[in-house]
Design an enzyme around this catalytic site. Structure first.
Site, PDB file in Angstrom:
ATOM      1  N   VAL A 135      -6.036   0.624   3.475  1.00 17.06           N
ATOM      2  CA  VAL A 135      -6.185  -0.612   4.603  1.00 17.06           C
ATOM      3  C   VAL A 135      -6.736   0.771   5.480  1.00 17.06           C
ATOM      4  CG1 VAL A 135      -5.623  -2.910   3.988  1.00 17.06           C
ATOM      5  CG2 VAL A 135      -4.378  -0.531   5.502  1.00 17.06           C
ATOM      6  N   HIS A 188      -8.674  -4.302   0.154  1.00 18.01           N
ATOM      7  CA  HIS A 188      -8.050  -5.508   0.756  1.00 18.01           C
ATOM      8  C   HIS A 188      -7.535  -5.106   2.223  1.00 18.01           C
ATOM      9  CE1 HIS A 188      -4.588  -4.101  -3.116  1.00 18.01           C
ATOM     10  NE2 HIS A 188      -5.901  -4.994  -3.319  1.00 18.01           N
ATOM     11  N   TYR A 206       2.169  -3.178  11.923  1.00 17.22           N
ATOM     12  CA  TYR A 206       0.315  -2.960  11.733  1.00 17.22           C
ATOM     13  C   TYR A 206       0.694  -1.797  12.767  1.00 17.22           C
ATOM     14  CZ  TYR A 206       0.418  -5.128   7.659  1.00 17.22           C
ATOM     15  OH  TYR A 206       0.421  -5.797   6.461  1.00 17.22           O
ATOM     16  N   ARG A 256       1.811   1.013  11.767  1.00 17.21           N
ATOM     17  CA  ARG A 256       1.083   2.055  11.346  1.00 17.21           C
ATOM     18  C   ARG A 256      -0.110   2.709  11.678  1.00 17.21           C
ATOM     19  NH1 ARG A 256       0.649  -2.272   6.151  1.00 17.21           N
ATOM     20  NH2 ARG A 256      -0.478  -0.214   5.177  1.00 17.21           N
TER      21      ARG A 256
HETATM   22  C1  BV8 Z   1      -4.399 -11.913  -5.548  1.00 12.93           C
HETATM   23  C2  BV8 Z   1      -2.225  -4.452   2.100  1.00 12.93           C
HETATM   24  C3  BV8 Z   1      -5.430 -13.950  -5.855  1.00 12.93           C
HETATM   25  C4  BV8 Z   1      -1.414  -4.987   3.191  1.00 12.93           C
HETATM   26  C5  BV8 Z   1      -1.642  -4.493  -0.238  1.00 12.93           C
HETATM   27  C6  BV8 Z   1      -1.671 -10.539 -11.228  1.00 12.93           C
HETATM   28  C7  BV8 Z   1      -2.857 -11.124 -11.025  1.00 12.93           C
HETATM   29  C8  BV8 Z   1      -3.274 -11.664  -9.452  1.00 12.93           C
HETATM   30  C9  BV8 Z   1      -1.982 -11.654  -8.693  1.00 12.93           C
HETATM   31  C10 BV8 Z   1      -1.416 -11.349  -9.364  1.00 12.93           C
HETATM   32  C11 BV8 Z   1      -0.925 -10.300 -10.181  1.00 12.93           C
HETATM   33  N1  BV8 Z   1       0.348 -10.507 -11.211  1.00 12.93           N
HETATM   34  C12 BV8 Z   1       0.917 -10.626  -9.426  1.00 12.93           C
HETATM   35  C13 BV8 Z   1      -0.040 -11.018  -8.449  1.00 12.93           C
HETATM   36  C14 BV8 Z   1       0.299 -11.196  -6.845  1.00 12.93           C
HETATM   37  C15 BV8 Z   1       0.207  -9.595  -6.317  1.00 12.93           C
HETATM   38  C16 BV8 Z   1       0.504  -8.548  -6.771  1.00 12.93           C
HETATM   39  O1  BV8 Z   1       0.123  -8.182  -7.394  1.00 12.93           O
HETATM   40  N2  BV8 Z   1       2.249  -8.462  -7.323  1.00 12.93           N
HETATM   41  C17 BV8 Z   1       2.802  -7.175  -7.147  1.00 12.93           C
HETATM   42  C18 BV8 Z   1       3.468  -6.424  -6.159  1.00 12.93           C
HETATM   43  C19 BV8 Z   1       3.522  -7.195  -8.934  1.00 12.93           C
HETATM   44  N3  BV8 Z   1      -0.957  -9.993  -6.392  1.00 12.93           N
HETATM   45  C20 BV8 Z   1      -1.716 -10.584  -5.205  1.00 12.93           C
HETATM   46  O2  BV8 Z   1      -0.968 -11.037  -4.305  1.00 12.93           O
HETATM   47  C21 BV8 Z   1      -3.179 -10.237  -4.367  1.00 12.93           C
HETATM   48  N4  BV8 Z   1      -4.007 -12.046  -4.127  1.00 12.93           N
HETATM   49  O3  BV8 Z   1      -4.536 -11.430  -6.130  1.00 12.93           O
HETATM   50  O4  BV8 Z   1      -4.906 -13.599  -4.487  1.00 12.93           O
HETATM   51  C22 BV8 Z   1      -3.733 -15.036  -5.465  1.00 12.93           C
HETATM   52  C23 BV8 Z   1      -3.363 -15.509  -4.823  1.00 12.93           C
HETATM   53  C24 BV8 Z   1      -1.938 -16.531  -4.621  1.00 12.93           C
HETATM   54  C25 BV8 Z   1      -1.505 -16.424  -5.382  1.00 12.93           C
HETATM   55  C26 BV8 Z   1      -2.242 -15.132  -7.043  1.00 12.93           C
HETATM   56  C27 BV8 Z   1      -3.025 -14.404  -6.770  1.00 12.93           C
HETATM   57  C28 BV8 Z   1      -3.262  -9.733  -3.305  1.00 12.93           C
HETATM   58  C29 BV8 Z   1      -2.441  -8.338  -3.056  1.00 12.93           C
HETATM   59  C30 BV8 Z   1      -2.907  -7.200  -1.969  1.00 12.93           C
HETATM   60  C31 BV8 Z   1      -1.213  -6.981  -1.107  1.00 12.93           C
HETATM   61  N5  BV8 Z   1      -2.176  -6.426  -0.484  1.00 12.93           N
HETATM   62  N6  BV8 Z   1      -1.609  -4.440   1.769  1.00 12.93           N
HETATM   63  C32 BV8 Z   1      -1.181  -3.396   3.840  1.00 12.93           C
HETATM   64  O5  BV8 Z   1      -1.593  -2.675   3.455  1.00 12.93           O
HETATM   65  O6  BV8 Z   1       0.139  -4.311   4.972  1.00 12.93           O
HETATM   66  S1  BV8 Z   1      -0.282  -4.388  -1.142  1.00 12.93           S
HETATM   67  C33 BV8 Z   1      -0.405  -2.700  -0.645  1.00 12.93           C
HETATM   68  O7  BV8 Z   1      -0.019  -1.986  -2.421  1.00 12.93           O
HETATM   69  C34 BV8 Z   1      -1.634  -1.631  -0.606  1.00 12.93           C
HETATM   70  O8  BV8 Z   1      -2.570  -2.594  -0.290  1.00 12.93           O
HETATM   71  C35 BV8 Z   1      -1.656  -0.848  -1.297  1.00 12.93           C
HETATM   72  O9  BV8 Z   1      -2.870  -0.190  -1.731  1.00 12.93           O
HETATM   73  C36 BV8 Z   1      -1.198  -1.259  -2.983  1.00 12.93           C
HETATM   74  C37 BV8 Z   1      -1.033  -0.713  -3.966  1.00 12.93           C
HETATM   75  O10 BV8 Z   1      -0.231   0.360  -3.911  1.00 12.93           O
HETATM   76  P1  BV8 Z   1      -0.764   1.529  -4.074  1.00 12.93           P
HETATM   77  O11 BV8 Z   1      -1.871   1.802  -3.430  1.00 12.93           O
HETATM   78  O12 BV8 Z   1      -0.840   1.689  -5.426  1.00 12.93           O
HETATM   79  O13 BV8 Z   1       0.474   2.568  -3.206  1.00 12.93           O
HETATM   80  P2  BV8 Z   1       2.158   3.473  -3.890  1.00 12.93           P
HETATM   81  O14 BV8 Z   1       2.465   3.536  -2.939  1.00 12.93           O
HETATM   82  O15 BV8 Z   1       2.367   1.880  -4.617  1.00 12.93           O
HETATM   83  O16 BV8 Z   1       1.515   4.420  -5.445  1.00 12.93           O
HETATM   84  C38 BV8 Z   1       0.851   5.359  -4.524  1.00 12.93           C
HETATM   85  C39 BV8 Z   1       0.695   6.128  -5.724  1.00 12.93           C
HETATM   86  O17 BV8 Z   1       0.343   7.177  -4.945  1.00 12.93           O
HETATM   87  C40 BV8 Z   1       2.044   6.696  -6.500  1.00 12.93           C
HETATM   88  O18 BV8 Z   1       1.523   6.640  -7.600  1.00 12.93           O
HETATM   89  C41 BV8 Z   1       2.044   8.709  -6.578  1.00 12.93           C
HETATM   90  O19 BV8 Z   1       2.533   8.788  -7.686  1.00 12.93           O
HETATM   91  C42 BV8 Z   1       0.827   8.524  -5.982  1.00 12.93           C
HETATM   92  N7  BV8 Z   1       0.639  10.252  -5.493  1.00 12.93           N
HETATM   93  C43 BV8 Z   1       2.231   9.646  -4.150  1.00 12.93           C
HETATM   94  N8  BV8 Z   1       1.353  11.908  -3.493  1.00 12.93           N
HETATM   95  C44 BV8 Z   1      -0.498  12.124  -4.269  1.00 12.93           C
HETATM   96  C45 BV8 Z   1      -0.700  10.441  -5.554  1.00 12.93           C
HETATM   97  N9  BV8 Z   1      -1.306  10.243  -6.079  1.00 12.93           N
HETATM   98  C46 BV8 Z   1      -2.209  11.088  -5.694  1.00 12.93           C
HETATM   99  N10 BV8 Z   1      -1.965  12.411  -4.768  1.00 12.93           N
HETATM  100  C47 BV8 Z   1      -1.211  12.752  -3.947  1.00 12.93           C
HETATM  101  N11 BV8 Z   1      -1.087  13.665  -2.878  1.00 12.93           N
END
Ligand code: BV8
Length: 253
Positions: A107, A123, A71, A74
């Site tokens: 964040v 987040h 962190y 970052r």
């Molecule tokens: C929770 C913070 C309750 C820290 C992050 C269903 C419901 C609830 C929960 C879940 C569920 N299914 C699964 C879960 C569990 C989990 C989850 O989602 N897992 C995933 C991986 C399957 N969720 C959780 O745990 C959440 N908690 O729901 O609590 C709970 C409690 C216990 C048990 C179960 C549930 C918490 C989720 C938060 C995690 N924290 N980050 C840190 O930053 O270090 S996640 C991280 O991913 C970041 O926050 C980030 O913002 C987030 C999403 O990613 P994106 O922002 O979309 O970034 P990514 O790289 O993926 O994509 C970038 C995109 O940009 C691409 O599409 C690309 O094409 C595009 N792009 C690139 N360049 C450009 C562009 N677009 C436009 N212009 C450009 N130039």
């Protein structure tokens, strides 16, 4: 394709020009053009580590030094970059509506640095830290040269105020984000892969609430099938063009 070539549909322009309430969901892609690596793009943050290795409370307890250093790295990157035209366009868009909510998964604080005010940080924020024992907010003293993961004066470990996997999102942020998505007339999901829940549910919440939903992303996301329209362009190019068109439409209305 540059957004100058890309045409925003009449439906989207009509929905945005006619809406009194607009909500936007952003992800790491919006910060990419500022030089902040995304998570899941090639070379992104997760490509070198698995999320569970770093962005979870267990990972922090198992290796506080590694997680804290990640962190810190970052934070240094974020402090060395500036908001890009996409951030500034969203800040201007906010001034065009009586009810505008910018819901971000990021964040990095770049939306506020660009002037956005109605920001909901789903987040958390990497610039804020707190003690896991006494929960007191913590920031390094100006004269403090930090080496490794800091401890609170109470002896507890200091962690970043971000939401890790398996942790619940801040209740107030969830309340405000879901309410904004449910009441808006137009919703934009920008720069997110739609991989992380529950944030990825928001475009569907907006659509079920009657909003016109569009995605802005160079690559179709995992939730592209849930929106009305995909604009395959980068946010730093598309958003200034969209805001310029909106300004003209509203002036001519
Ligand atoms: C929770 C913070 C309750 C820290 C992050 C269903 C419901 C609830 C929960 C879940 C569920 N299914 C699964 C879960 C569990 C989990 C989850 O989602 N897992 C995933 C991986 C399957 N969720 C959780 O745990 C959440 N908690 O729901 O609590 C709970 C409690 C216990 C048990 C179960 C549930 C918490 C989720 C938060 C995690 N924290 N980050 C840190 O930053 O270090 S996640 C991280 O991913 C970041 O926050 C980030 O913002 C987030 C999403 O990613 P994106 O922002 O979309 O970034 P990514 O790289 O993926 O994509 C970038 C995109 O940009 C691409 O599409 C690309 O094409 C595009 N792009 C690139 N360049 C450009 C562009 N677009 C436009 N212009 C450009 N130039």
């Amino acid at each position: 394709m540059s957004a100058r070539d890309s045409v925003f549909s009449d439906e989207l322009l009509r929905a945005l020009a006619g809406a009194s309430s607009v909500a936007v969901l952003t992800g790491a892609g919006v910060s990419a053009e500022s030089g902040v690596p995304t998570f899941r793009d090639p070379g992104g943050l997760w490509s070198r580590f698995r999320p569970e290795e770093l962005a979870s409370f267990d990972a922090f307890l198992n290796n506080p030094e590694l997680v804290w250093e990640w962190y810190e790295h970052r934070r240094k990157v974020i402090r060395s970059v500036a908001p890009n035209p996409g951030h500034f366009a969203l800040a201007e868009m906010e001034t065009m509506y009586p009810d505008f909510t910018l819901i971000t998964q990021n964040v990095d604080g770049l939306h506020r640095r660009a002037g956005s005010k109605a920001v909901v940080e789903l987040h958390g924020n990497i610039e804020r830290s707190f003690c896991i024992a006494c929960k007191s907010p913590w920031s390094p003293r100006a004269d403090e040269s930090l080496s490794g993961a800091p401890l609170c004066s109470c002896g507890g470990r200091i962690r970043p105020e971000v939401v890790w996997f398996g942790e619940s999102l801040p209740a107030a942020a969830v309340r405000d984000a879901w309410a904004a998505a449910g009441r808006c007339g137009a919703f934009l999901t920008i720069g997110t892969s739609g991989e992380v829940y529950p944030a990825a549910q928001l475009p569907s919440v907006a659509r079920e609430g009657g909003a016109y939903v569009a995605e802005i992303n160079p690559r179709r996301s995992s939730i592209a099938h849930r929106v009305h329209e995909c604009i395959e362009a980068s946010s730093g190019v598309a958003l200034p063009v969209l805001v310029e068109q909106l300004r003209k439409l509203r002036l001519s209305a």
